[in-house]
Enzyme design. Structure first.
Site, PDB file in Angstrom:
ATOM      1  NE  ARG A 102     -12.842  14.958 -10.575  1.00  0.00           N
ATOM      2  CZ  ARG A 102     -12.392  16.220 -10.624  1.00  0.00           C
ATOM      3  NH1 ARG A 102     -13.167  17.221 -10.273  1.00  0.00           N
ATOM      4  NH2 ARG A 102     -11.171  16.476 -11.037  1.00  0.00           N
ATOM      5  CB  CYS A 126      -4.927  21.342  -9.049  1.00  0.00           C
ATOM      6  SG  CYS A 126      -5.852  21.598  -7.522  1.00  0.00           S
ATOM      7  CG  ASP A 129      -6.120  21.665  -3.701  1.00  0.00           C
ATOM      8  OD1 ASP A 129      -6.901  22.297  -4.447  1.00  0.00           O
ATOM      9  OD2 ASP A 129      -6.332  20.488  -3.344  1.00  0.00           O
ATOM     10  NE  ARG A 187      -5.445  17.577 -15.006  1.00  0.00           N
ATOM     11  CZ  ARG A 187      -6.619  17.409 -14.372  1.00  0.00           C
ATOM     12  NH1 ARG A 187      -7.197  18.427 -13.786  1.00  0.00           N
ATOM     13  NH2 ARG A 187      -7.190  16.224 -14.289  1.00  0.00           N
ATOM     14  CD  GLN A 209      -4.138  19.088 -11.440  1.00  0.00           C
ATOM     15  OE1 GLN A 209      -5.340  19.088 -11.606  1.00  0.00           O
ATOM     16  NE2 GLN A 209      -3.354  20.041 -11.909  1.00  0.00           N
ATOM     17  CG  HIS A 231      -6.512  15.026  -9.049  1.00  0.00           C
ATOM     18  ND1 HIS A 231      -7.025  14.402 -10.169  1.00  0.00           N
ATOM     19  CD2 HIS A 231      -6.825  16.351  -9.197  1.00  0.00           C
ATOM     20  CE1 HIS A 231      -7.617  15.294 -10.943  1.00  0.00           C
ATOM     21  NE2 HIS A 231      -7.505  16.480 -10.376  1.00  0.00           N
TER      22      HIS A 231
END
Ligand code: CP
Ligand code: NVA
Length: 331
Positions: free
Chosen positions: A108, A272, A231, A317, A138, A135
């Site tokens: 990441r 998310c 988001d 996740r 996700q 991402h």
């Protein structure tokens, strides 16, 4: 021919066919069932992974660690400080060192180029745990959550409200195009995704009988929506100074009860996470003190409502990251 993802890196959804994404979803369902029924599946005892985080994380880090431990693997966490990466050692050299010790590497960080470079030289699967551009892990969790709620993906109407050119906006547009979901971004023009990515997604969507729309009016965008997604307004790595202008630009795109009522009756709300839906965080409190707002991208009322599936999404996740690792390490 069957799907085989052995040895493949997971860097962005654009690299995967709808069939491969379907395979990851089916494997996630199977691994979730196993976990729920208490079946222990330590298929990867003897393997080890490294998880590199140049940005903060709760869900992604914990998902990789728990999923790896569930599968019997060892895990090493490398944070923004404490390793030589980037400072005294290039990405290319780091990749070649870690690839000699580990069976898989999560990364990441900032530019997508870094995770692509890591994958090019590591010689083992590299999994993108979020970059400025994408991402992808996700996405598998989000698709699974949508399917759990509607029993299907194709033909659904998905609306993303907010900063449509951030990693989530980009990734969701690709994910929807790949899986035959109609994607609409509700955003001010200056926060639309890049024309290049939009054009790519329009082509992909055509192949899968779905549509891509960019709309400035949030009420017309959310009419007939099955999924409303948002988001944070400022992403990790962006300059602190952008908060003020982003609040101004995106306040009209906040997901409120009115927006949810404008959507289909059985519409769900997704995020998310983490989310600024109250002032129980240091940044939330600071924005309240500076700008007088108690909620940002979503109201607390919607976040806490029955339509909100954000914690199912967060749980997924772990199951989906487990599937991504298992598929690429050779289930
Ligand atoms: N959704 C997500 O990636 O959360 P974290 O930043 O906590 O990993
Ligand atoms: N767009 C957000 C997503 C966090 C999971 C960020 O990059 O900070």
């Amino acid at each position: 021919m069957g799907t085989n993802l052995l040895g493949k890196s997971f860097l962005k959804l654009l690299d995967f066919t709808p069939q491969e994404i379907r395979y990851l979803l089916d494997l996630s369902i199977e691994l979730k069932k196993q976990k729920m029924s208490g079946v222990v599946n330590k298929k990867f005892v003897g393997k080890n992974i490294a998880v590199i985080f140049e940005k903060d994380s709760t869900r992604t880090r914990c998902s990789f660690e728990v999923a790896a431990m569930d599968l019997g693997m060892g895990v090493t966490y490398l944070g923004p400080n404490g390793s030589q990466m980037g400072k005294k050692e290039s990405i290319k050299d780091t990749a070649r060192v870690l690839g000699r010790m580990y069976d898989g590497i999560e990364y990441r960080g900032f530019s997508q180029k870094i995770v692509e470079e890591l994958a090019k030289y590591a010689g083992v699967p590299v999994w993108n745990g979020l970059t400025d551009e994408f991402h992808p892990t996700q996405m598998i969790a989000d698709l699974l959550t949508i399917e759990e709620n509607f029993g299907k993906l194709e033909g659904l109407n998905f609306v993303y409200c907010g900063d449509a050119r951030n990693n989530l906006g980009n990734s969701l547009m690709v994910a929807c195009a790949k899986m035959g979901i109609n994607f609409t971004a509700a955003a001010p023009k200056e926060l639309f995704p890049s024309q290049e990515l939009v054009d790519t997604c329009i082509e992909i969507a055509k192949e899968n009988n779905s549509t891509i729309s960019l709309v400035e009016n949030i009420m017309s965008a959310t009419k007939n929506a099955d999924v409303i997604y948002t988001d944070v307004w400022v992403s990790m790595g962006e300059k602190y100074e952008v908060w003020e202008s982003r609040i101004k630009q995106l306040t009209p795109y906040r997901v409120t009860k009115e927006i949810m009522e404008n959507a289909n009756e059985n519409a769900i709300f997704m995020h998310c996470l983490p989310s600024f839906h109250d002032i129980e965080t240091s940044i939330g409190k600071e924005m309240f003190e500076k700008f007088g707002i108690t909620e940002m991208e979503v109201t607390d009322e919607v976040f806490e409502s029955k339509q909100s599936v954000v914690f199912d999404e967060a749980e997924n996740r772990m199951h989906t990251i487990k599937a991504i690792m298992a598929a690429t390490l050779g289930i």
